[in-house]
Write an enzyme that holds these catalytic residues in place. Structure first.
Site, PDB file in Angstrom:
ATOM      1  N   HIS A 204      89.351  58.242  -9.417  1.00 24.96           N
ATOM      2  CA  HIS A 204      89.643  57.642  -8.119  1.00 24.96           C
ATOM      3  C   HIS A 204      89.023  56.259  -7.955  1.00 24.96           C
ATOM      4  O   HIS A 204      89.506  55.474  -7.134  1.00 24.96           O
ATOM      5  CB  HIS A 204      89.160  58.562  -6.990  1.00 24.96           C
ATOM      6  CG  HIS A 204      90.108  59.677  -6.694  1.00 24.96           C
ATOM      7  ND1 HIS A 204      90.129  60.857  -7.406  1.00 24.96           N
ATOM      8  CD2 HIS A 204      91.097  59.789  -5.767  1.00 24.96           C
ATOM      9  CE1 HIS A 204      91.074  61.641  -6.919  1.00 24.96           C
ATOM     10  NE2 HIS A 204      91.678  61.022  -5.940  1.00 24.96           N
ATOM     11  N   GLY A 205      87.990  55.949  -8.679  1.00 30.65           N
ATOM     12  CA  GLY A 205      87.421  54.617  -8.503  1.00 30.65           C
ATOM     13  C   GLY A 205      86.104  54.424  -9.211  1.00 30.65           C
ATOM     14  O   GLY A 205      85.418  55.387  -9.589  1.00 30.65           O
TER      15      GLY A 205
END
Length: 486
Positions: free
Chosen positions: A326-327
């Protein structure tokens, strides 16, 4: 070009007309037209990264051919690893280079070493996490001999870069989408109308629910040090509905747009906030990503075949990798680990497959036990969302610590009456949204069959009301979707 903009509405209308009335005579031309439209759609973000998308597509296309061509296991593995290493290399560089450099520098600083780090001003190519996974699943499936190689480059390129799913999914499988692209598609009026309804509901989720919540979420999270515990709880709840409305709204628009063109994409959300435990929530949230990790990581690691310890280990790996996907921030990794902890009791006790049916199926209301389970699950998931939304781990810990103060059970103090009124309106809209979702929870999306038995005037008054709310809150250029940054 955002899905929630007038530009996209015009783009989709033009594509629809040309697709069905000009390029509908030959399937090859129709697919080529869709591919050109998809590349144009992507170039509207940043045409420089279109080259990266095409390179990734060519890499996996030819890797698949070479894997299929060779019977020698070493050569087959070479082409598989070549595709995986290059794809993950690009993803790692654009998405994680600065994260690793800065984390390494912080580690050395803690050891008393003051390094000179070199970071880059890297722009993250939109959709790279999604189209990378499209290509990886394709070459892995060919290597495992699950599917035959695709020798038509246009069809394969369209599978990877179809504009409806290109920038934020769902993460498609070649086994599901490619066969649809190989068959002639005929216009179906009822499918098109159904697609428009799903687009309508997706726009409502994004514009009316997510964007309204986002305004107050940003205010609350940005000034969390000065707010009461009850106000911080309000911010966490609003973010839970923001991210759901934002991402599931995108998915609905993507699926609806595809149905207008006679193509069915994978379902990505299945009313996750009506889940009765955390395991059920993750079967209903971002389904295409969860199933991807299950098939290409969890099962190859041994799945649940090796006993309790292996199930625990593999579950933690899946959630930590999912968080990292996700990041490039420790908050996402911690969020993934936290969800792994929350799901662990059901993994150990083997109750993670208990709630496979639809909650209160065939009933108007849930039982008290079901309602309590849904509420408890929502609280647990919302707590984890605080880490997902926070700028860093310090911010998340500070936010949570300020919640558990004496002012937690006080009424949120808002002096500005107009602001108070607007927040009340937002919660009324969320309540309306939940009611519609609850009524339609047994269908693919909330509006699929809602109102079919209503009087014609009542049904169109209902649709008109939703359209009115969308236009009332809509921005001309549209606001970005959260998952575009992933």
């Amino acid at each position: 070009m955002f899905f929630n903009s007038f530009n996209y509405a015009i783009f989709l209308l033009i594509v629809f007309i040309l697709y069905w009335f000009v390029f509908n005579k030959k399937l090859k031309i129709q697919n080529l037209f869709l591919l050109v439209c998809s590349y144009y759609f992507y170039s509207c973000w940043d045409r420089r990264f279109l080259i990266l998308l095409i390179f990734s597509t060519l890499l996996d296309f030819f890797s698949g051919i070479m894997i299929e061509r060779h019977n020698n296991k070493r050569k087959r593995r070479f082409w598989l690893l070549l595709s995986i290493i290059i794809n993950l290399g690009f993803l790692g560089f654009f998405k994680y280079y600065n994260f690793f450099i800065q984390s390494f520098a912080e580690l050395l600083s803690n050891l008393g070493i003051k390094p000179h780090i070199w970071t880059l001003q890297i722009i993250l190519p939109v959709g790279i996490s999604f189209y990378t996974f499209h290509g990886l699943s394709y070459v892995i499936d060919i290597y495992k001999k699950r599917i035959p190689v695709e020798k038509n480059f246009v069809d394969y390129a369209l599978f990877v870069s179809f504009f409806a799913l290109l920038v934020a999914g769902p993460i498609e499988r070649a086994t599901h989408l490619l066969p649809q692209l190989k068959k002639k598609r005929n216009f179906n009026y009822y499918q098109a109308v159904d697609g428009l309804r799903q687009i309508l509901w997706g726009l409502f989720k994004k514009i009316v629910i997510a964007d309204n919540c986002a305004h107050y979420v940003n205010i609350i999270f940005d000034s969390s040090d000065t707010l009461s515990g009850s106000e911080l709880v309000t911010g966490a709840i609003l973010f839970a509905f923001q991210i759901y409305g934002d991402f599931s709204g995108y998915s609905d628009i993507a699926l609806g747009s595809s149905r207008l063109l006679g193509i069915n994409l994978l379902k990505n959300f299945n009313y996750p906030y009506f889940s009765r435990d955390v395991a059920e929530f993750w079967r209903r949230w971002h389904i295409s990503l969860s199933s991807w990790f299950k098939d290409y990581l969890y099962i190859p690691l041994g799945g649940s075949r090796g006993g309790t310890w292996m199930r625990i280990r593999n579950t933690f790996i899946i959630f930590l990798v999912s968080g990292f996907w996700h990041g490039a921030n420790w908050t996402f990794i911690f969020w993934g680990g936290l969800n792994a902890l929350f799901i662990m009791p059901s993994i150990i006790l083997k109750t993670n497959r208990h709630n496979l049916d639809i909650v209160a199926q065939g009933k108007k209301l849930p039982s008290l036990k079901e309602f309590t389970s849904i509420l408890l699950t929502f609280i647990i998931i919302t707590f984890a969302w605080i880490f997902f939304r926070s700028e860093n781990l310090h911010h998340a810990v500070s936010y949570i610590s300020k919640i558990f103060n004496a002012d937690l059970f006080t009424v949120p103090f808002i002096q500005d009456r107009r602001k108070l009124f607007r927040i009340i309106v937002v919660f009324i809209l969320i309540l309306f949204f939940l009611i519609i979702e609850w009524i339609g929870r047994e269908n693919n999306y909330a509006l699929e069959k809602l109102g079919n038995n209503w009087n014609f005037i009542i049904r169109w008054f209902f649709y008109s009301f939703i359209i009115f709310l969308i236009f009332m809150y809509m921005e001309i250029k549209g606001s970005p979707f959260i998952y575009f940054q992933f």
